[in-house]
Design a protein around this motif. Sequence first.
Motif, mmCIF file in Angstrom:
data_model
loop_
_atom_site.group_PDB
_atom_site.id
_atom_site.type_symbol
_atom_site.label_atom_id
_atom_site.label_comp_id
_atom_site.label_asym_id
_atom_site.label_seq_id
_atom_site.Cartn_x
_atom_site.Cartn_y
_atom_site.Cartn_z
ATOM 1 N N GLN A 63 0.817 -1.211 0.000
ATOM 2 C CA GLN A 63 0.000 0.000 0.000
ATOM 3 C C GLN A 63 0.855 1.266 0.000
ATOM 4 O O GLN A 63 0.555 2.231 -0.709
ATOM 5 C CB GLN A 63 -0.935 -0.008 1.218
ATOM 6 N N TRP A 64 1.930 1.273 0.788
ATOM 7 C CA TRP A 64 2.759 2.478 0.875
ATOM 8 C C TRP A 64 3.407 2.809 -0.471
ATOM 9 O O TRP A 64 3.564 3.986 -0.812
ATOM 10 C CB TRP A 64 3.840 2.304 1.946
ATOM 11 N N VAL A 67 0.689 4.355 -2.807
ATOM 12 C CA VAL A 67 0.400 5.736 -2.407
ATOM 13 C C VAL A 67 1.554 6.657 -2.794
ATOM 14 O O VAL A 67 1.342 7.777 -3.288
ATOM 15 C CB VAL A 67 0.125 5.804 -0.899
ATOM 16 N N LEU A 116 -7.611 8.392 -2.771
ATOM 17 C CA LEU A 116 -7.287 7.569 -1.594
ATOM 18 C C LEU A 116 -8.542 7.230 -0.797
ATOM 19 O O LEU A 116 -8.696 6.099 -0.314
ATOM 20 C CB LEU A 116 -6.285 8.308 -0.711
ATOM 21 N N LYS A 117 -9.447 8.179 -0.664
ATOM 22 C CA LYS A 117 -10.682 7.913 0.070
ATOM 23 C C LYS A 117 -11.585 6.951 -0.702
ATOM 24 O O LYS A 117 -12.266 6.105 -0.109
ATOM 25 C CB LYS A 117 -11.425 9.221 0.347
ATOM 26 N N ALA A 120 -10.324 3.313 -0.358
ATOM 27 C CA ALA A 120 -10.129 2.809 1.005
ATOM 28 C C ALA A 120 -11.045 1.613 1.256
ATOM 29 O O ALA A 120 -12.221 1.618 0.876
ATOM 30 C CB ALA A 120 -10.422 3.914 2.019
ATOM 31 N N ASN A 126 -7.613 5.078 4.678
ATOM 32 C CA ASN A 126 -6.467 5.703 4.008
ATOM 33 C C ASN A 126 -6.159 7.104 4.514
ATOM 34 O O ASN A 126 -5.311 7.798 3.933
ATOM 35 C CB ASN A 126 -6.702 5.753 2.495
ATOM 36 N N TRP A 129 -2.523 8.191 5.226
ATOM 37 C CA TRP A 129 -1.606 8.588 4.168
ATOM 38 C C TRP A 129 -1.792 10.052 3.776
ATOM 39 O O TRP A 129 -1.160 10.512 2.824
ATOM 40 C CB TRP A 129 -1.816 7.716 2.923
#
Length: 221
Positions: A63-64, A67, A116-117, A120, A126, A129
């Motif tokens: 995930q990181w 992002v 990102l939202k 999620a 999220n 982040w």
Amino acid sequence: MARRKQKGREPQRDEAIKATSEYYRLNTKAVEDLITADESNSPRVSEEELNKYRGRTRKKLPQWLKVSLLKAWFAGSVCFFFMWGLGGYLADSLDLFFVTAIALGMVTDLLVNTILKYYAETDGANDRWMMIPRRGVAGFFLNIFYAFVVLGLVDMVYTAVNIAILSATRQTDAVPFGVEPIIFGLLYMGIDTGFIALKRLLGRIVSDAKSKAGPQKGNKA
């Protein structure tokens, strides 16, 4: 003769009916077991056994990393369209800085945070982040202000690197470390990630302090 043939077929018919009813009874039980199955009444199956039926396994990016690539790509795009695109039209570097910072804040609030939202797994999953996950007008202007801070630090990094290179090479006729989308996007993403990590660290420190202070107040009462 007809009656004898019918009498001979009756046992066969009974056996067929019995086999059919047994077949449906077993399948009905299988369906009921499937519907009521959960972790408590299901046997554990090893990961190796499951992989036999999954076919080709797919490796997912962490995930990181996803992002980070998302943020670096959008920041690099802003650099391409604004710093490169408007560099020939805005003679004053301060004006270019001002316009780029506003664009970065708007892209962060309207595009990056929205993506990102949207992806999620749960509501707010999220938010960790994002530096400013807040939505609405207040969040919009806070993200623009935050973009000014991050862009200012990125500009300081470029200045420091160029001063170091010029001091080492003793050249004054060119800028050795110019602004381009890829490095700019990575720098912007890196500084943003550092601020978010600091924010999460301070949040844990404050929450730990509150949890330790809570029982003490209760004991005094």
